[in-house]
Design an enzyme around this catalytic site. Structure first.
Site, PDB file in Angstrom:
ATOM      1  N   ASN A 160       0.872  -1.184   0.000  1.00 27.90           N
ATOM      2  CA  ASN A 160       0.000   0.000   0.000  1.00 27.90           C
ATOM      3  C   ASN A 160       0.908   1.232   0.000  1.00 27.90           C
ATOM      4  OD1 ASN A 160      -1.800   2.052   0.480  1.00 27.90           O
ATOM      5  ND2 ASN A 160      -2.250   1.459   2.601  1.00 27.90           N
ATOM      6  N   LYS A 164       0.126   4.268  -0.381  1.00 24.78           N
ATOM      7  CA  LYS A 164      -0.523   5.481   0.145  1.00 24.78           C
ATOM      8  C   LYS A 164      -0.295   6.654  -0.818  1.00 24.78           C
ATOM      9  CE  LYS A 164       0.114   3.592   4.694  1.00 24.78           C
ATOM     10  NZ  LYS A 164       0.057   3.784   6.117  1.00 24.78           N
ATOM     11  N   HIS A 209      -9.466   1.316   4.955  1.00 23.36           N
ATOM     12  CA  HIS A 209      -8.179   1.506   5.639  1.00 23.36           C
ATOM     13  C   HIS A 209      -8.376   2.468   6.808  1.00 23.36           C
ATOM     14  CE1 HIS A 209      -4.063   2.750   6.400  1.00 23.36           C
ATOM     15  NE2 HIS A 209      -3.701   1.622   5.804  1.00 23.36           N
ATOM     16  N   GLU A 239      -6.757   4.900   7.790  1.00 26.57           N
ATOM     17  CA  GLU A 239      -6.581   6.330   7.449  1.00 26.57           C
ATOM     18  C   GLU A 239      -7.846   6.885   6.794  1.00 26.57           C
ATOM     19  OE1 GLU A 239      -2.888   5.788   5.358  1.00 26.57           O
ATOM     20  OE2 GLU A 239      -1.951   5.290   7.265  1.00 26.57           O
ATOM     21  N   GLU A 294      -5.445  -4.866  10.704  1.00 28.27           N
ATOM     22  CA  GLU A 294      -4.444  -3.815  10.857  1.00 28.27           C
ATOM     23  C   GLU A 294      -4.685  -3.073  12.166  1.00 28.27           C
ATOM     24  OE1 GLU A 294      -2.535  -2.743   6.889  1.00 28.27           O
ATOM     25  OE2 GLU A 294      -4.157  -1.334   7.215  1.00 28.27           O
ATOM     26  N   GLY A 342       2.362   2.385  10.681  1.00 28.44           N
ATOM     27  CA  GLY A 342       3.289   3.502  10.483  1.00 28.44           C
ATOM     28  C   GLY A 342       3.991   3.935  11.764  1.00 28.44           C
ATOM     29  N   SER A 394       3.410  -2.130  10.321  1.00 31.02           N
ATOM     30  CA  SER A 394       4.870  -2.138  10.459  1.00 31.02           C
ATOM     31  C   SER A 394       5.496  -3.502  10.144  1.00 31.02           C
ATOM     32  CB  SER A 394       5.287  -1.661  11.856  1.00 31.02           C
ATOM     33  OG  SER A 394       4.813  -0.341  12.073  1.00 31.02           O
TER      34      SER A 394
HETATM   35  C1  PEP Z   1      -0.817   0.251   6.104  1.00 30.54           C
HETATM   36  O1  PEP Z   1      -0.991   1.454   6.063  1.00 30.54           O
HETATM   37  O2  PEP Z   1      -1.634  -0.500   5.544  1.00 30.54           O
HETATM   38  C2  PEP Z   1       0.351  -0.257   6.829  1.00 30.54           C
HETATM   39  C3  PEP Z   1       0.336  -1.485   7.225  1.00 30.54           C
HETATM   40  O3  PEP Z   1       1.379   0.639   7.019  1.00 30.54           O
HETATM   41  P1  PEP Z   1       2.806   0.321   7.682  1.00 30.54           P
HETATM   42  O4  PEP Z   1       3.305  -0.978   7.119  1.00 30.54           O
HETATM   43  O5  PEP Z   1       3.656   1.484   7.322  1.00 30.54           O
HETATM   44  O6  PEP Z   1       2.573   0.211   9.168  1.00 30.54           O
END
Ligand code: PEP
Length: 256
Positions: free
Chosen positions: A10, A12, A96, A98, A168, A174, A214
């Protein structure tokens, strides 16, 4: 039941057309021999068309990060499922965290998109997960169950065949904080139990549940070794070709 790993990047709001093409070219070269893992790249909307062209002839798939549930009309600024299909997109990330927290998307709204994606031959990657505060208050299972049931409301077994879930935990996105493999597995197995309540057992056991938060090359093996973790939705680490490809290779080695 055997479930093929899916590793999805992803990106973003990172990489325009030129940078997307350059990054995909590097990933494509290194992923040439990968067969046992599905690999998906989700660049920003404006790069989808170019991404599709640069992946054609390879096993890489292209996904979008969002979509609207109507096919066309007066919805300024939105992109529909038919537009995504038109530029070769096979998957779409929906719900998601966000989108939920910054853009106020509700479970009810996400449900409309999940239904529209499934009806129009796009595989939705439905994201669910608790915030840090909710985990501290022991509400993780309650939150995840409510999100799952509301976002999947009205979807039948037959329609759900291409459904993918991503767990998630918001506190791990992040932040560099990863759920331990045990914490992630506990929630993934709970999600699968709930899928059995929503759909039939056979279908529930075939749905891939990705972990996101992460994930990177250093922790991928431990996470992907858990029985109910069927891949990863990768944010930050998917922007670095070597990290992303290393995660795919770890998944490939675990599959052989
Ligand atoms: C995401 O935004 O779907 C995500 C998992 O981000 P990150 O791997 O940076 O934590």
């Amino acid at each position: 039941m055997y479930r093929k790993f899916l590793i999805a990047g992803n990106w973003k709001m990172n990489n325009g057309v030129t940078d997307s093409v350059s990054l995909i070219e590097v990933i494509r070269r290194r992923m040439e021999k990968v067969r046992a893992v599905d690999v998906l790249i989700c660049p920003p909307f404006i790069a989808l068309d170019a991404a599709y062209k640069v992946t054609s002839g390879s096993l890489l798939r292209v996904g979008a990060q969002n979509m609207y549930h109507e096919s066309k009309g007066a919805f300024t600024g939105e992109i529909s499922f038919s537009m995504l299909r038109d530029c070769g997109v096979s998957h779409v990330i929906l719900g998601h965290s966000e989108r939920r927290t910054i853009f106020g998307e509700s479970d009810e709204f996400i449900n409309k998109k999940v239904c529209a994606a499934l009806e129009n031959n796009l595989s939705p990657i439905l994201c669910i997960g608790e915030s840090e505060g909710e985990r501290e208050q022991n509400k993780t299972f309650h939150v995840v169950e409510a999100q799952l049931k509301q976002c999947l409301d009205g979807i039948s077994n037959e329609q759900a065949e291409n459904l993918i879930i991503a767990y998630e935990p918001v506190w791990a996105i992040g932040t560099g904080k990863t759920a331990t493999p045990e914490i992630a597995q506990e929630v993934h197995s709970f999600i699968r139990e709930k899928l059995v309540e929503i759909f039939d057992k056979k279908l529930a056991n075939s749905v891939r549940i990705l972990y996101g938060g992460s994930m990177k090359a250093a922790n991928a093996k431990a996470l992907l070794s858990q029985v109910d973790i069927d891949g990863g939705l990768i944010g930050g680490a998917s922007l670095i070709a070597d990290e992303f490809c290393s995660i795919v290779e770890i998944a490939e080695n675990l599959s052989l």
